[in-house]
Design an enzyme around this catalytic site. Structure first.
Site, PDB file in Angstrom:
ATOM      1  N   ILE A  37       0.828  -1.206   0.000  1.00  0.00           N
ATOM      2  CA  ILE A  37       0.000   0.000   0.000  1.00  0.00           C
ATOM      3  C   ILE A  37       0.865   1.261   0.000  1.00  0.00           C
ATOM      4  O   ILE A  37       0.532   2.252  -0.654  1.00  0.00           O
ATOM      5  CB  ILE A  37      -0.950  -0.024   1.217  1.00  0.00           C
ATOM      6  CG1 ILE A  37      -2.051  -1.060   0.987  1.00  0.00           C
ATOM      7  CG2 ILE A  37      -1.556   1.349   1.484  1.00  0.00           C
ATOM      8  CD1 ILE A  37      -2.950  -1.292   2.178  1.00  0.00           C
ATOM      9  N   ASN A 121       2.899   4.472   7.580  1.00  0.00           N
ATOM     10  CA  ASN A 121       2.364   3.331   6.858  1.00  0.00           C
ATOM     11  C   ASN A 121       3.061   2.011   7.211  1.00  0.00           C
ATOM     12  O   ASN A 121       2.540   0.941   6.916  1.00  0.00           O
ATOM     13  CB  ASN A 121       2.488   3.589   5.347  1.00  0.00           C
ATOM     14  CG  ASN A 121       2.111   2.400   4.514  1.00  0.00           C
ATOM     15  OD1 ASN A 121       0.941   2.082   4.349  1.00  0.00           O
ATOM     16  ND2 ASN A 121       3.117   1.714   3.977  1.00  0.00           N
ATOM     17  N   SER A 214      -3.992   2.370   8.946  1.00  0.00           N
ATOM     18  CA  SER A 214      -4.403   1.347   9.895  1.00  0.00           C
ATOM     19  C   SER A 214      -4.916   0.147   9.098  1.00  0.00           C
ATOM     20  O   SER A 214      -4.294  -0.264   8.132  1.00  0.00           O
ATOM     21  CB  SER A 214      -5.458   1.895  10.852  1.00  0.00           C
ATOM     22  OG  SER A 214      -5.798   0.938  11.836  1.00  0.00           O
ATOM     23  N   TYR A 229      -2.425  -8.488  15.632  1.00  0.00           N
ATOM     24  CA  TYR A 229      -2.546  -7.503  14.548  1.00  0.00           C
ATOM     25  C   TYR A 229      -3.804  -6.660  14.715  1.00  0.00           C
ATOM     26  O   TYR A 229      -3.756  -5.420  14.634  1.00  0.00           O
ATOM     27  CB  TYR A 229      -2.576  -8.231  13.203  1.00  0.00           C
ATOM     28  CG  TYR A 229      -2.668  -7.296  12.019  1.00  0.00           C
ATOM     29  CD1 TYR A 229      -1.565  -6.546  11.615  1.00  0.00           C
ATOM     30  CD2 TYR A 229      -3.847  -7.170  11.306  1.00  0.00           C
ATOM     31  CE1 TYR A 229      -1.641  -5.680  10.528  1.00  0.00           C
ATOM     32  CE2 TYR A 229      -3.933  -6.315  10.215  1.00  0.00           C
ATOM     33  CZ  TYR A 229      -2.836  -5.576   9.827  1.00  0.00           C
ATOM     34  OH  TYR A 229      -2.926  -4.715   8.755  1.00  0.00           O
ATOM     35  N   LYS A 233      -3.841  -2.657  15.482  1.00  0.00           N
ATOM     36  CA  LYS A 233      -4.404  -1.710  14.524  1.00  0.00           C
ATOM     37  C   LYS A 233      -5.539  -0.888  15.151  1.00  0.00           C
ATOM     38  O   LYS A 233      -5.750   0.276  14.793  1.00  0.00           O
ATOM     39  CB  LYS A 233      -4.889  -2.441  13.271  1.00  0.00           C
ATOM     40  CG  LYS A 233      -3.748  -2.883  12.361  1.00  0.00           C
ATOM     41  CD  LYS A 233      -2.917  -1.692  11.883  1.00  0.00           C
ATOM     42  CE  LYS A 233      -1.849  -2.062  10.897  1.00  0.00           C
ATOM     43  NZ  LYS A 233      -1.080  -0.892  10.407  1.00  0.00           N
ATOM     44  N   SER A 264      -0.434  -7.158  -0.985  1.00  0.00           N
ATOM     45  CA  SER A 264       0.690  -6.876  -0.084  1.00  0.00           C
ATOM     46  C   SER A 264       1.151  -8.178   0.539  1.00  0.00           C
ATOM     47  O   SER A 264       0.441  -9.190   0.502  1.00  0.00           O
ATOM     48  CB  SER A 264       0.278  -5.895   1.024  1.00  0.00           C
ATOM     49  OG  SER A 264      -0.645  -6.492   1.913  1.00  0.00           O
TER      50      SER A 264
END
Length: 337
Positions: A37, A121, A214, A229, A233, A264
């Site tokens: 991203i 990021n 996020s 995770y 986030k 990704s």
């Protein structure tokens, strides 16, 4: 009852949409800007006229490759000074000393020395402990799940997930505050000089801004991306909300993007588990049970988000949480945002 406020009788100039979403003259720093991203954002800002985009990360070779590819694809007349638009900088966002070196590198750059936009990021996926046995497809017992959850190394896996996904957002933001403030100062000076028939290419269309990348995992109670995770986030999203309250007193804004599934390294395991594939390029189809719109997000979807936030079009935004996920979050129990 008070009378309604009358609209201005002055003639409103027509809106030039090409300028509305332009970022000509913008100076940005994107952590993790060499892949996934972050790379999509870098490509989008460069194509829309950014003056300079610093991309930071631990893998300098990846950053350099991304910078070379983007710089070579841009029109030769985009930068009359023959300066590269995308500049790679090696940095570990979990290291205060490394962040200090990053800031020094930007501060000492004679071509800029400031920032208009910081995109936090950088991120990691963290440990995965499923409630389903991958080999049999059967639910695990409480004892099995407990044993595997406790086997995850607290320091090396859980803590590291929070260092990258949460701590780095705060510390990178704090490290770059003076660079962002200088961007605002130069913009004010530019407007004054233009009134005197002078000036140079300096971004002046909106106040300096931090954008936090996020994830919809921040809002998903089922945590398909992993428990650490998702929680990290959620925390990163809240850091963005706190910055949106803290920083406007100094003329700096903050907004949050919560992407769903985009190509990704971190998305690959989820896509594969859903029967999809990220090979072949182009539009990546997914079952509509996974994403109601039937595909992964792509570079155009992410370009729309970052150009909206970074350009004059999004200049009135502060404290927003933007979900861009093709409807994936609607298929899970989720929180508000």
């Amino acid at each position: 009852m008070s009378a309604p406020v009358a609209a201005s009788s002055a003639t409103v100039p027509p809106i030039d949409v090409s300028n509305l979403f332009s970022v000509k003259g913008l100076v940005a720093l994107i952590t993790g800007g060499g892949s996934g991203i972050g790379l999509m954002m870098t490509q989008s800002l460069a194509s829309a006229g950014a003056k300079r985009i610093y991309i930071a990360g631990r893998r300098l070779s990846v950053l350099q490759s991304a910078a070379d590819k983007i710089n070579s694809s841009l029109p030769q007349n985009q930068n009359q000074n023959q300066e590269p638009v995308v500049v790679p900088l090696e940095c570990d966002v979990t290291s205060p000393s490394s962040l200090s070196s990053l800031v020094s590198s930007i501060s000492s750059d004679p071509y800029t020395g400031y920032l208009n936009l910081l995109v936090c990021n950088a991120g990691v996926g963290g440990p995965q402990v499923s409630v389903v046995d991958k080999e049999t497809g059967q639910p695990k017992s409480l004892s099995e799940f407990r044993k595997q959850a406790l086997a995850v190394d607290f320091d090396k896996e859980w803590e590291q997930t929070f260092r990258v996904n949460v701590g780095s957002v705060w510390y990178t933001s704090m490290a770059c505050l003076e660079l962002l403030e200088k961007g605002n100062t130069l913009a004010a000076q530019q407007q004054q000089q233009e009134g005197q028939g002078q000036g140079q290419m300096v971004w002046k269309e909106s106040a300096s801004q931090i954008v936090v990348t996020s994830s919809i995992a921040a809002l998903n109670k089922a945590a398909p991306g992993g428990w650490a995770y998702g929680v990290s986030k959620a925390a990163a999203t809240h850091v963005g909300k706190q910055l949106a309250v803290l920083l406007p007193r100094w003329g700096i804004r903050c907004n949050v993007i919560c992407p769903g599934l985009f190509p990704s390294e971190m998305a690959a395991p989820i896509v594969q588990a859903a029967g999809g594939s990220m090979t072949g390029g182009g539009v990546i189809p997914l079952d509509k049970k996974t994403v109601p719109l039937g595909r992964m997000g792509d570079e155009f979807d992410m370009a729309g988000q970052i150009l909206y936030l970074a350009s004059r079009a999004g200049a009135y935004l502060n404290g927003n949480v933007i979900v861009v996920d093709g409807g994936r979050l609607t298929t899970f129990p989720s929180t508000g945002y």
